[in-house]
Design a protein around this motif. Structure first.
Motif, short mmCIF file in Angstrom:
data_model
loop_
_atom_site.label_atom_id
_atom_site.label_comp_id
_atom_site.label_asym_id
_atom_site.label_seq_id
_atom_site.Cartn_x
_atom_site.Cartn_y
_atom_site.Cartn_z
N VAL B 37 88.43 9.73 -15.96
CA VAL B 37 89.17 11.28 -16.06
C VAL B 37 90.08 11.59 -14.77
O VAL B 37 91.33 11.83 -14.58
N PRO B 38 89.33 11.20 -13.56
CA PRO B 38 90.25 11.47 -12.37
C PRO B 38 91.44 10.34 -12.09
O PRO B 38 92.37 10.64 -11.93
N PHE B 40 92.85 8.94 -14.79
CA PHE B 40 94.02 9.21 -15.81
C PHE B 40 94.78 10.45 -15.43
O PHE B 40 96.05 10.29 -15.43
N MET B 41 94.16 11.21 -14.56
CA MET B 41 95.05 12.53 -14.15
C MET B 41 96.04 12.00 -12.93
O MET B 41 96.89 12.36 -12.74
N LEU B 42 95.33 11.15 -12.25
CA LEU B 42 96.52 10.50 -11.22
C LEU B 42 97.44 9.70 -11.64
O LEU B 42 98.48 10.06 -11.06
N ILE B 44 98.83 10.19 -14.66
CA ILE B 44 99.60 10.93 -15.41
C ILE B 44 100.72 11.68 -14.24
O ILE B 44 101.63 12.03 -14.55
N GLY B 45 99.69 12.44 -13.41
CA GLY B 45 100.32 13.25 -12.22
C GLY B 45 101.72 12.32 -11.48
O GLY B 45 102.47 12.87 -11.23
N ALA B 47 103.20 9.96 -12.88
CA ALA B 47 104.13 9.52 -14.24
C ALA B 47 105.29 10.71 -14.56
O ALA B 47 106.36 10.42 -14.45
N ILE B 48 104.56 12.02 -14.36
CA ILE B 48 105.41 13.09 -14.72
C ILE B 48 106.48 13.34 -13.70
O ILE B 48 106.46 13.25 -12.67
N GLY B 49 107.73 13.46 -14.28
CA GLY B 49 108.83 13.77 -13.16
C GLY B 49 109.78 12.28 -13.14
O GLY B 49 110.75 12.42 -12.36
N LEU B 50 109.29 11.04 -13.35
CA LEU B 50 110.06 9.82 -13.10
C LEU B 50 111.13 9.92 -14.20
O LEU B 50 111.05 10.26 -15.41
N LEU B 55 109.69 5.29 -15.45
CA LEU B 55 108.73 5.64 -16.28
C LEU B 55 108.46 4.49 -17.43
O LEU B 55 106.83 4.11 -17.16
#
Lengths: 130, 128
Positions: B37-38, B40-42, B44-45, B47-50, B55
């Protein structure tokens, strides 16, 4: 024999008026968050597939992910994921016979609620400022 | 009187007729997911905005690709077992069968889509 105790008997809990204990609320929230996470995973998988489909498909998915809709879905998913993870850890304790006394379950419920909010805020701070 | 030992009587029974296999799977996968969980969140965090090419290159790298693939595969199989418990609680007869089939088919479709996307991004990155 006359029923002298009419109207004064203990009643079994009625779902509409029974105030659920905190441990019961956090328990049903575990199931709700687990199922609601499907929204976040669908959005992210759509975004990943769009990235290998083409520039137009990616532009559409990326717009949604970075819009306020995406913000609400992903922030909600982050909280649901933290809540479900913490509640899942509590289940591992339950399975080993721990935290089962009422006061302990109550305290663990507060730990899950506060912990999930703090971790979500931390995730947002890390995302926007790191 | 039944001339079998208590152990033999309990073998393969339980309401699920498969013992505690589902519960044990949820226990094992939840332990894996606590770590995923942590991570994966890192992933995705970050990746968003690339921009699009960055990306694709990002998910072509081993760490983001492996964490994302593991999280989605383990998470969706965990989801299948989790929805199964909910379905068993709230649905009966044909509705239960339909709900289980929908849950399993949907989850594997999500896994297939994610793995396809990650595989393609990895191959594109290798080609570059």
């Amino acid at each position: 024999m006359a029923d002298v105790n009419r109207g004064n008997r203990p009643l079994s809990p009625h779902m509409q008026v029974y105030r659920l204990p905190l441990a019961a609320i956090t328990s049903i929230m575990t199931r709700i968050t687990g199922h609601a996470l499907v929204a976040g995973i669908l959005l992210l998988v759509w975004w990943l597939v769009a990235a290998v489909t083409g520039p137009q498909a990616f532009a559409a998915a990326d717009w949604v992910v970075r819009s306020w809709i995406g913000f609400i879905v992903l922030t909600g998913s982050a909280w649901a994921l933290w809540f479900h993870a913490l509640a899942g850890i509590r289940h591992l304790f339950y399975d080993s016979g721990k935290l089962l006394r009422i006061e302990e379950a109550e305290r663990a419920s507060w730990a899950i609620i506060i912990g999930s909010v703090v971790l979500t805020l931390l995730s947002l701070i890390l995302f926007f400022f790191a | 009187m039944r001339y079998i030992t208590p152990r033999k009587a309990a073998m393969g029974l339980g309401s699920a007729h498969s013992g505690t296999a589902d519960h044990w799977f949820l226990t094992v996968s939840s332990c894996a997911l606590v770590l995923l969980v942590p991570a994966f969140m890192l992933v995705i965090g970050n990746a968003i905005g690339l921009p699009h090419p960055e990306l694709v290159a990002y998910f072509g790298r081993p760490y983001p690709a492996l964490i994302t693939a593991l999280f989605i595969v383990v998470g969706m199989v965990h989801f299948i077992k989790g929805t199964r418990i909910m379905i068993d609680d709230y649905f009966q007869h044909t509705a239960r069968k339909v709900a289980i089939i929908v849950s399993v088919v949907f989850s594997w479709a999500v896994i297939a889509a994610a793995v396809f996307a990650l595989a393609k991004m990895t191959l594109v990155t290798v080609a570059i």
